[in-house]
Design a protein around this motif. Structure first.
Motif, short mmCIF file in Angstrom:
data_model
loop_
_atom_site.label_atom_id
_atom_site.label_comp_id
_atom_site.label_asym_id
_atom_site.label_seq_id
_atom_site.Cartn_x
_atom_site.Cartn_y
_atom_site.Cartn_z
N LEU A 1 9.94 -34.85 9.91
CA LEU A 1 9.86 -33.39 10.03
C LEU A 1 10.62 -32.88 11.25
N PHE A 2 10.53 -33.59 12.36
CA PHE A 2 11.26 -33.21 13.55
C PHE A 2 12.77 -33.28 13.30
N THR A 3 13.21 -34.34 12.67
CA THR A 3 14.64 -34.51 12.40
C THR A 3 15.16 -33.43 11.45
N ILE A 4 14.42 -33.16 10.39
CA ILE A 4 14.83 -32.11 9.45
C ILE A 4 14.85 -30.76 10.15
N GLY A 5 13.85 -30.48 10.95
CA GLY A 5 13.82 -29.22 11.70
C GLY A 5 14.99 -29.09 12.65
N ARG A 6 15.32 -30.17 13.32
CA ARG A 6 16.45 -30.14 14.24
C ARG A 6 17.77 -29.93 13.51
N LEU A 7 17.93 -30.58 12.33
CA LEU A 7 19.15 -30.39 11.55
C LEU A 7 19.26 -28.96 11.04
N VAL A 8 18.16 -28.37 10.59
CA VAL A 8 18.18 -26.99 10.11
C VAL A 8 18.50 -26.05 11.27
N TYR A 9 17.87 -26.27 12.41
CA TYR A 9 18.14 -25.43 13.58
C TYR A 9 19.61 -25.55 14.00
N SER A 10 20.13 -26.77 14.03
CA SER A 10 21.51 -26.97 14.42
C SER A 10 22.47 -26.30 13.45
N THR B 1 -1.64 -46.28 8.27
CA THR B 1 -1.83 -44.83 8.35
C THR B 1 -1.16 -44.26 9.60
N VAL B 2 -1.29 -44.94 10.72
CA VAL B 2 -0.65 -44.48 11.96
C VAL B 2 0.86 -44.50 11.81
N LEU B 3 1.40 -45.58 11.25
CA LEU B 3 2.85 -45.69 11.08
C LEU B 3 3.38 -44.63 10.12
N VAL B 4 2.68 -44.37 9.04
CA VAL B 4 3.12 -43.34 8.09
C VAL B 4 3.06 -41.96 8.74
N ALA B 5 2.03 -41.69 9.51
CA ALA B 5 1.93 -40.40 10.19
C ALA B 5 3.06 -40.23 11.20
N LEU B 6 3.37 -41.27 11.96
CA LEU B 6 4.48 -41.20 12.92
C LEU B 6 5.82 -41.02 12.21
N ALA B 7 6.02 -41.72 11.10
CA ALA B 7 7.27 -41.58 10.34
C ALA B 7 7.40 -40.17 9.76
#
Length: 67
Positions: A53-62, A42-48
């Motif tokens: 989400l962070f990576t997708i957000g950064r790509l959209v922002y970029s 559960t911890v690993l899935v939450a971190l992944a």
């Protein structure tokens, strides 16, 4: 004060919430090792999910800012 305590732990719980009891103990109750694995999973899935989400957000922002 009685010397012996009531060992029936399922006295006030509804029947649907009680585990089935077999010859040697509860039936279909997860073992401690399985619970420990699920906690880590559960911890690993939450971190992944957070990293994705962070990576997708950064790509959209970029892409929106043209960076």
């Amino acid at each position: 004060m009685p010397i012996w305590t009531d060992l029936n732990l399922h006295d006030v719980t509804p029947v649907r919430a009680q585990p089935e009891v077999g010859e040697w103990g509860p039936i279909r109750v997860a073992a401690t090792r399985a619970k420990r694995r699920m906690r880590w999973l559960t911890v690993l899935v939450a971190l992944a999910a957070a990293a994705a989400l962070f990576t997708i957000g950064r790509l959209v922002y970029s892409s929106l800012m043209g960076v």
